[in-house]
Write an enzyme that holds these catalytic residues in place. Structure first.
Site: not given
Ligand code: KIV
Length: 277
Positions: A57-58, A96, A126, A128, A195
């Site tokens: 989600d970056s 994510d 993934k 959090e 992280e």
């Molecule tokens: O969203 C993302 O790119 C991430 C990585 C930084 C692990 O969660």
């Protein structure tokens, strides 16, 4: 080719699964991971031999230009994951789950994760958080969705943290991260991202788990490493945390290329005869 040179036969790599990552940890083989949000980048990563690709989600930061990841929607992450999937042959594809897509209740969380898996063809998701998401993780694993956890500096909680400083520097938070990592493993996660936590803490967490840890700003003793691809390629000029190593400087190289193109067009140097019909 000079006489005597050996022809290197490129052995076809086997598809990486969640189980492969666990086996790599057992063998002490480091796991490599980077992010992708589009077809070409995913293709380059897969062809280079990366072990897993994260549609992070970056993308809220590096693709959409937002200050945080919080605004990314489920439909947006599905859109990007679908196009990444087209390019991925070997790497494990992890997606994510965006902020608020697994927070309301179990039914909605499972339905949203199910949409990601069905509509994108990804291998895993993934999420959090630690203890807070353990019930969701258990339900997802029960219905057949592999889950990777994410602890330490979890960007979806930035409004609670208030700052992007290193997490787990005080003993209480360090203990909580260690406990959460165990809880995620027991809930059925196949791996966990750590992280921006101290390297000593990441080493302890890594030693205490059977599942692999993937570090970003968490030192060399994690079982693997992940970076945001745009950061390691030097595309994000405004972002310089010390855990990012720049392998290229694409921002500068691109701007130079654009300037040269502009100059050539203005001076009628492009296109030339061989570039014309
Ligand atoms: O969203 C993302 O790119 C991430 C990585 C930084 C692990 O969660």
């Amino acid at each position: 080719m000079a006489e005597g040179d050996k022809v290197k036969v490129h052995k076809e790599r086997k598809k990486i699964t969640t189980k492969t990552l666990v086996t790599m940890k057992e063998r002490g083989e480091k796991i490599t991971a980077l992010t992708a949000y589009d077809y070409l980048m995913a293709r380059y990563l897969d062809e280079a031999g990366i072990d897993f690709i994260l549609v992070g989600d970056s993308l809220g930061n590096v693709i959409q230009g937002n200050a945080t990841t919080l605004t990314v929607t489920l439909d947006e992450i599905i859109y990007h994951a679908k196009i990444v999937k087209k390019a991925v042959k070997t790497a494990l594809l992890v997606v994510d789950l965006p902020f608020m897509s697994y927070h309301v209740d179990l039914r909605e969380s499972v339905r949203n994760c199910g949409r990601v898996m069905k509509e994108t063809g990804a291998d895993a998701v993934k999420l959090e958080g630690g203890e807070r998401i353990a019930e969701v993780v258990k339900h997802l694993v029960k219905v057949g969705i592999p889950v990777m956890g994410h602890l330490g500096l979890t960007p979806q909680s930035i409004n609670i943290f208030g700052t992007y400083v290193t997490r787990g520097t005080d003993p209480k938070e360090a203990r909580m991260i260690q406990k959460d990592a165990k809880i995620l493993q027991d809930a059925g996660c196949f791996g966990v991202v750590l992280e921006k936590i101290p390297a000593t803490l990441a080493k302890k967490v890594t030693a205490s788990l059977k599942i692999p840890t993937i570090g970003i700003g968490a030192g060399v003793n994690c079982d693997g490493q992940i970076l945001v691809t745009h950061d390691m390629l030097g595309m994000t000029e405004m972002f310089h945390p010390r855990f990012v190593r720049k392998y290229l400087n694409i921002a500068e190289q691109s701007k130079n290329a654009f300037k040269n193109y502009i100059k050539d067009v203005k001076h009628k140097k492009f296109p030339n005869k061989s570039e014309s019909y």
